[in-house]
Design an enzyme around this catalytic site. Structure first.
Site, PDB file in Angstrom:
ATOM      1  N   CYS A   1      -8.029 -20.849 -28.443  1.00  0.00           N
ATOM      2  CA  CYS A   1      -9.324 -21.315 -28.500  1.00  0.00           C
ATOM      3  C   CYS A   1      -9.859 -21.906 -27.378  1.00  0.00           C
ATOM      4  O   CYS A   1     -10.188 -21.502 -26.340  1.00  0.00           O
ATOM      5  CB  CYS A   1      -9.628 -21.999 -29.830  1.00  0.00           C
TER       6      CYS A   1
ATOM      7  N   GLU B   1      -7.517 -17.851 -34.844  1.00  0.00           N
ATOM      8  CA  GLU B   1      -7.042 -19.187 -34.748  1.00  0.00           C
ATOM      9  C   GLU B   1      -6.825 -19.890 -36.352  1.00  0.00           C
ATOM     10  O   GLU B   1      -7.767 -19.719 -36.994  1.00  0.00           O
ATOM     11  CB  GLU B   1      -7.724 -20.094 -34.019  1.00  0.00           C
TER      12      GLU B   1
ATOM     13  N   LYS C   1      -1.187 -25.475 -28.163  1.00  0.00           N
ATOM     14  CA  LYS C   1      -2.365 -25.334 -27.503  1.00  0.00           C
ATOM     15  C   LYS C   1      -2.548 -26.688 -26.373  1.00  0.00           C
ATOM     16  O   LYS C   1      -2.468 -27.622 -26.713  1.00  0.00           O
ATOM     17  CB  LYS C   1      -3.552 -25.481 -28.689  1.00  0.00           C
TER      18      LYS C   1
END
Length: 282
Positions: free
Chosen positions: A153, A43, A116
């Site tokens: 993540c 990431e 995200k």
């Protein structure tokens, strides 16, 4: 395609943008030499993990998709090497800022962007200051005849994310990551929990999971590595420890995984009519 080869990269990323992108590029090239077709960098690999503190000057790091250096570098590599790369970058879209992945196919074309969905907020991980929650919804892309899902993540802690991508047709799940020490508790090591959460996604959805994390110390924050590739049973096929640097490459027979997935009955026995509570606010 029945057979697919994947790679996870693990390396320190505390340098400047050019040196980080160059280091990731070298790892991508090495992974391609070893036969990897889909290659996952960590990431926000273009720089140090900047979300440790809240600093409005750091919004200048964000770029529109068309101007992103790390995305452009990965596009060039994908074209020359014939590989697919989920490329993580700090995205600016007008006055909005996102933690995003550009999905790059083996021709170097951008297939789309995933933003995200779950944004953490806590000591050492002040992401809500920088990132708007993603508005893209979960995404599935077909590369090399294989449908893949990519979470970023904090998304990896949510079984709903993995299941949603699996229901959309994903056969492999990829998670680029930047995670390490917890400043509020120096004795807390979440690396075991981090792995187990994603191994659980592999088991519950009966499909391989690939996770790439950075490693090394950045301004007192220690990133614990432990990147891995798990098979459809959740077994760790290849893994790194905390301090190792390099690439992990694994090949999977997706037809075999598909047969196991059908045989386990996890999707056959779902009861969506009982799951309304999952879509309600707590």
């Amino acid at each position: 395609m029945t057979e697919i080869s994947v790679a996870a990269l693990q390396l320190p990323l505390g340098g400047d943008e050019k040196s980080n992108v160059d280091a990731v590029s070298d790892h991508v090239a090495e992974a391609a030499e070893q036969g990897a077709q889909i290659i996952l960098p960590p990431e926000l690999f273009a720089g140090p993990y900047f979300c440790k503190t809240e600093d409005e000057a750091l919004f200048a790091l964000a770029k529109p998709l068309a101007d992103s250096l790390p995305v452009a570098a990965m596009q060039k590599l994908a074209t020359s090497l014939g590989v697919a790369i989920p490329a993580s970058f700090f995205e600016r879209d007008g006055n909005h800022y996102y933690n995003s992945v550009a999905m790059i196919d083996a021709d170097g074309e951008i297939m789309g962007v995933y933003r995200k969905s779950h944004i953490p907020d806590g000591p050492g991980y002040e992401e809500k200051f920088y990132f708007r929650p993603g508005n893209s919804g979960f995404k599935i892309w077909e590369v090399f005849g294989t449908k893949i899902g990519v979470g970023i993540c904090w998304d990896q802690w949510y079984p709903e994310s993995a299941r949603a991508m699996a229901l959309m047709g994903a056969e492999l799940l990829f998670y680029p990551t930047a995670i390490g020490s917890e400043p509020y508790d120096e004795e807390l090591d979440t690396s075991r929990m981090w792995r187990r959460a994603m191994q659980g996604h592999a088991v519950s959805n009966c499909m391989p999971v690939i996770a790439s994390n950075r490693t090394g110390k950045e301004d007192g924050q220690n990133f614990y590595g432990h990147s891995f590739i798990a098979n459809e049973w959740g077994d760790l096929v290849f893994e790194y420890g905390a301090d190792e640097t390099g690439i992990l490459v694994a090949s999977f027979d997706l037809e075999k995984a598909r047969k196991h997935r059908a045989g386990m009955g996890f999707f056959r026995d779902r009861r969506p009519e009982l799951y309304h509570r999952l879509t309600e606010d707590s």
